[in-house]
Design a protein around this motif. Structure first.
Motif, short mmCIF file in Angstrom:
data_model
loop_
_atom_site.label_atom_id
_atom_site.label_comp_id
_atom_site.label_asym_id
_atom_site.label_seq_id
_atom_site.Cartn_x
_atom_site.Cartn_y
_atom_site.Cartn_z
N ILE A 402 0.99 -0.63 0.27
CA ILE A 402 -0.35 -0.35 -0.20
C ILE A 402 1.16 1.78 0.34
O ILE A 402 0.61 1.78 -1.16
CB ILE A 402 -0.94 0.21 1.49
N GLN A 403 2.19 1.05 0.64
CA GLN A 403 2.52 2.80 1.09
C GLN A 403 3.86 2.73 -0.26
O GLN A 403 4.71 3.53 -0.18
CB GLN A 403 3.59 2.40 2.59
N ARG A 404 3.28 1.43 -1.13
CA ARG A 404 4.43 1.84 -2.39
C ARG A 404 3.88 2.09 -3.29
O ARG A 404 3.93 1.63 -4.62
CB ARG A 404 5.62 0.43 -2.70
N ASP A 405 2.74 2.28 -3.36
CA ASP A 405 1.76 1.94 -4.59
C ASP A 405 1.39 3.36 -5.27
O ASP A 405 1.46 4.39 -5.00
CB ASP A 405 0.15 2.29 -4.46
N PRO A 406 2.11 3.60 -6.71
CA PRO A 406 1.99 4.42 -6.90
C PRO A 406 1.46 5.15 -7.47
O PRO A 406 0.96 6.64 -8.37
CB PRO A 406 2.72 4.28 -8.52
N ALA A 407 0.33 4.91 -7.57
CA ALA A 407 -1.25 5.45 -8.52
C ALA A 407 -1.65 6.66 -7.03
O ALA A 407 -2.07 8.08 -7.24
CB ALA A 407 -2.46 4.66 -7.89
N VAL A 408 -0.75 6.39 -5.91
CA VAL A 408 -0.87 7.25 -4.88
C VAL A 408 0.43 8.29 -4.56
O VAL A 408 0.12 9.01 -4.42
CB VAL A 408 -1.18 6.08 -3.01
N TRP A 409 1.29 7.57 -4.05
CA TRP A 409 2.70 7.80 -4.07
C TRP A 409 3.43 8.50 -5.52
O TRP A 409 4.59 8.84 -4.86
CB TRP A 409 3.94 7.25 -2.90
N GLY A 410 2.78 8.15 -6.75
CA GLY A 410 3.86 8.90 -7.15
C GLY A 410 4.61 8.02 -8.53
O GLY A 410 4.95 6.46 -7.19
N ASP A 412 7.87 7.98 -8.42
CA ASP A 412 9.51 7.50 -7.47
C ASP A 412 8.85 6.99 -6.82
O ASP A 412 9.82 7.08 -5.26
CB ASP A 412 9.78 8.43 -7.37
N ALA A 413 7.66 5.89 -6.26
CA ALA A 413 7.61 5.24 -5.22
C ALA A 413 8.00 4.64 -4.39
O ALA A 413 8.31 4.12 -2.98
CB ALA A 413 5.25 4.21 -5.71
N GLU A 414 8.96 3.77 -5.20
CA GLU A 414 9.48 3.28 -4.99
C GLU A 414 11.72 3.74 -4.60
O GLU A 414 11.90 2.79 -3.84
CB GLU A 414 10.62 1.87 -5.27
N GLU A 415 11.93 5.16 -4.40
CA GLU A 415 12.17 5.73 -4.23
C GLU A 415 12.34 6.63 -2.41
O GLU A 415 11.29 6.45 -2.01
CB GLU A 415 12.77 7.08 -5.59
N PHE A 416 13.56 6.68 -1.58
CA PHE A 416 14.08 7.32 -0.62
C PHE A 416 13.40 8.36 -0.65
O PHE A 416 14.79 9.41 -0.96
CB PHE A 416 14.50 7.30 0.01
N LYS A 417 12.64 9.25 -0.60
CA LYS A 417 12.37 10.75 -1.11
C LYS A 417 11.65 11.32 0.67
O LYS A 417 10.12 11.73 0.30
CB LYS A 417 11.74 11.27 -2.40
N PRO A 418 12.47 11.86 1.76
CA PRO A 418 11.86 12.36 2.31
C PRO A 418 10.40 13.90 2.63
O PRO A 418 10.00 13.89 2.91
CB PRO A 418 12.94 13.31 3.41
N GLU A 419 11.04 14.49 1.60
CA GLU A 419 10.82 16.08 0.79
C GLU A 419 9.34 15.46 0.46
O GLU A 419 8.30 16.72 0.57
CB GLU A 419 11.10 16.18 -0.54
N ARG A 420 8.61 14.51 0.08
CA ARG A 420 7.44 14.14 -0.23
C ARG A 420 6.43 14.18 1.16
O ARG A 420 5.76 14.89 0.97
CB ARG A 420 6.89 12.63 -0.36
N HIS A 421 7.14 14.02 2.49
CA HIS A 421 6.12 14.47 3.58
C HIS A 421 6.36 15.97 4.25
O HIS A 421 4.97 15.56 5.26
CB HIS A 421 6.58 13.82 4.59
N LEU A 422 6.85 16.58 3.46
CA LEU A 422 7.07 17.88 4.52
C LEU A 422 6.09 18.30 4.25
O LEU A 422 5.81 19.27 5.21
CB LEU A 422 8.38 18.23 3.91
N GLU A 423 5.14 19.05 2.65
CA GLU A 423 4.10 19.66 3.07
C GLU A 423 2.64 18.45 3.34
O GLU A 423 1.95 19.01 3.13
CB GLU A 423 3.97 20.25 1.31
N SER A 424 2.55 17.26 3.59
CA SER A 424 1.90 16.45 4.08
C SER A 424 1.18 16.50 5.29
O SER A 424 1.99 16.46 6.18
CB SER A 424 2.42 15.35 3.68
N VAL A 425 -0.19 16.45 5.06
CA VAL A 425 -0.55 16.75 6.60
C VAL A 425 -1.07 15.24 7.46
O VAL A 425 -1.04 15.01 8.37
CB VAL A 425 -1.84 16.83 6.65
N VAL A 426 -0.21 14.19 6.41
CA VAL A 426 -0.40 12.60 6.77
C VAL A 426 0.34 12.04 8.02
O VAL A 426 1.35 12.53 8.14
CB VAL A 426 -0.85 11.77 5.90
#
Length: 503
Positions: A402-410, A412-426
């Motif tokens: 679920i947490q590597r689903d490209p339909a949700v995470w884009g 680059d879902a398999e890549e380590f990219k902390p920046e995706r969480h900087l503006e996220s409220v999750v």
């Protein structure tokens, strides 16, 4: 009666009989069509063993591969047991939110029976009053935000002891086994806050860390006897049954030692074990705790407080060392936040480190401590995404997929990219079912604060105070991401690195 009349009667009888038979068959056909059960898609299965042969040593990966062909809601059969595999946040929402109370039970596996006395702990207890009472006791006396905050001194003392070892390694330009340090640290912290003192150096508990690893491996296996009783003898031949007995006895001996130490010292209500013993003696609290139950509650807290945090720390340092740009960005944040000549970064300083928190979130996305959320058992028939799911079906939610689903995470879902969480409220609390590193619903892990409180301050100190170097292995960095087997997925190989102090 003439022959013609007899023939007419025979023809009439045949016609009526045929009509009645046709109507009966048509009624049955229509009824069967109307009431046809709409099951989720299923891959072809072998006689007797079902889909067991399609599991690999890393079930979260093999189940994800199957789901790519059969969909996010897939019905497998492990022997005679139907298994619903959930691989999307949308489907997980129906299981862990919409129908959470129907999916809140636990299957009773051979491992749970042998290690947890059939589920007399909190994690594997059947859904009901006993589970609610036990969970409440654990949360109120160990896992509330207030209680977690009160353990800050313990975390600081144990973390400083670990940092001393790293300083020594830095001075001598030698390497350190971070995997070993990262399981010792939470083990010692948990021992002190739950058991009253460190037990990691006792003769009785010198193999404690090995036992924790063994339990996680055993709970992550799919023993053939759980699914095909006629072949249960295989579990005896391959040593599974003996390993259950050995590990269970080892932990039982340690828990007996811990309980008797507290009894001999008197009831001071100083730690979790003292509180449990006081509840056991109190006949007016409306809920009776048995001595054996106390041992399993302690075991839950110890394994949960140790395994989740150590795995998180290990993968965090692994990913940062594989991504120098992320490591530098985090070091810049940490070193610009603290005062000059700081030798220890306190928890209050960590609170404002947004990139650090994004790094932790991203590690938990890519490497959830439990890739397959602990299985649930459906207590009554239900419809999920239009499919009929029968009571008695075991349910596996594949958080890793679920947490590597490209339909949700884009893409680059398999890549380590902390920046995706900087503006996220999750957050970690399972409200968004696309991000569930600690589960969701009634069975969500109650120890999130305890695990993250130690993990964040540890990463801040280890990354902020040291520069790091690893030596490439013969296979490049492929071994860096190799996974061990078990219900939790840590590194297969220890993380060995060279620290260089900058403070």
């Amino acid at each position: 009666m003439s022959n013609i009349q007899e023939m007419e009667m025979i023809l009439m009888f045949s016609l009526v009989s045929t009509t009645i038979l046709t109507l009966v068959l048509l009624t049955k056909f229509l009824k069967r069509t109307v009431t046809k059960v709409n099951r989720p898609p299923s891959p072809w299965r072998l006689p007797l063993i079902g889909n067991l042969h399609q599991l690999s040593l890393h079930p979260h990966r093999s189940l994800r591969s199957l789901s790519l062909g059969y969909g996010p809601l897939m019905l497998l059969h492990f022997g005679r047991v139907p298994i619903l595999v959930v691989s999307s946040g949308e489907a997980a929402h129906e299981v862990m939110k919409t129908h959470d109370h129907k999916f809140a039970n636990r299957p009773r596996s051979k491992a749970v029976h042998g290690l947890m006395n059939g589920g007399r702990d909190v994690v594997f207890a059947p859904y009901g009053e006993y589970w609610r009472q036990m969970k409440s006791i654990c949360i109120l006396n160990l896992l509330t935000n207030k209680m977690v905050a009160s353990f800050e001194t313990v975390r600081e003392e144990e973390l400083k002891a670990m940092l001393k070892k790293l300083e020594k390694a830095s001075s001598s330009s030698s390497s350190e086994n971070l995997s070993e340090l990262f399981i010792t640290l939470p083990s010692d912290v948990t021992s002190r806050v739950a058991l009253g003192r460190k037990h990691s150096e006792d003769e009785t508990a010198r193999d404690l860390k090995k036992r924790v690893r063994q339990i996680m491996e055993l709970l992550g296996e799919f023993p053939i006897g759980d699914y095909i009783p006629a072949l249960a003898w295989i579990d005896k031949i391959n040593g599974f049954n003996n390993r259950i007995k050995e590990v269970s006895q080892g932990f039982s001996d340690l828990m007996d030692k811990v309980v008797h130490e507290h009894i001999d010292a008197g009831n001071q209500k100083a730690d979790f074990v003292d509180i449990l013993l006081s509840i056991e003696k109190d006949e007016n609290n409306g809920f009776q705790v048995q001595r054996n139950d106390i041992k399993f509650m302690i075991l839950d807290m110890f394994i949960g407080g140790t395994s989740t945090t150590s795995t998180l720390l290990e993968w965090t340092m692994t990913e940062l060392m594989r991504r120098p740009e992320s490591m530098k960005k985090l070091q810049d944040e940490i070193r610009s936040t603290i005062k000059p000549n700081t030798t220890y970064i306190e928890e209050k300083e960590v609170e404002n480190m947004t990139y650090l928190k994004a790094v932790i979130k991203e590690v938990l996305r890519l490497h959830p401590s439990l890739p397959l959320i602990l299985p649930r058992l459906l207590s009554e028939d239900v419809k999920v995404k239009g499919y009929n799911i029968a009571a008695g079906t075991e349910v596996i939610v594949n958080a890793w997929a679920i947490q590597r689903d490209p339909a949700v995470w884009g893409p680059d879902a398999e890549e380590f990219k902390p920046e995706r969480h900087l503006e996220s409220v999750v957050d970690y609390h399972g409200k968004d079912l696309n991000y569930i590193p600690f589960g969701s619903g009634r069975r969500i892990c109650p120890g999130i604060g305890l695990a993250l409180g130690l993990a964040e301050v540890t990463v801040a100190n280890v990354v902020g105070r040291f520069d790091w170097r690893v030596e490439a292995g013969p296979n490049g960095d492929e071994s860096d991401l190799a996974e061990a087997i078990g219900i939790d997925v840590c590194r297969k190989f220890p993380l060995i690195a060279f620290p260089s102090s900058v403070m």
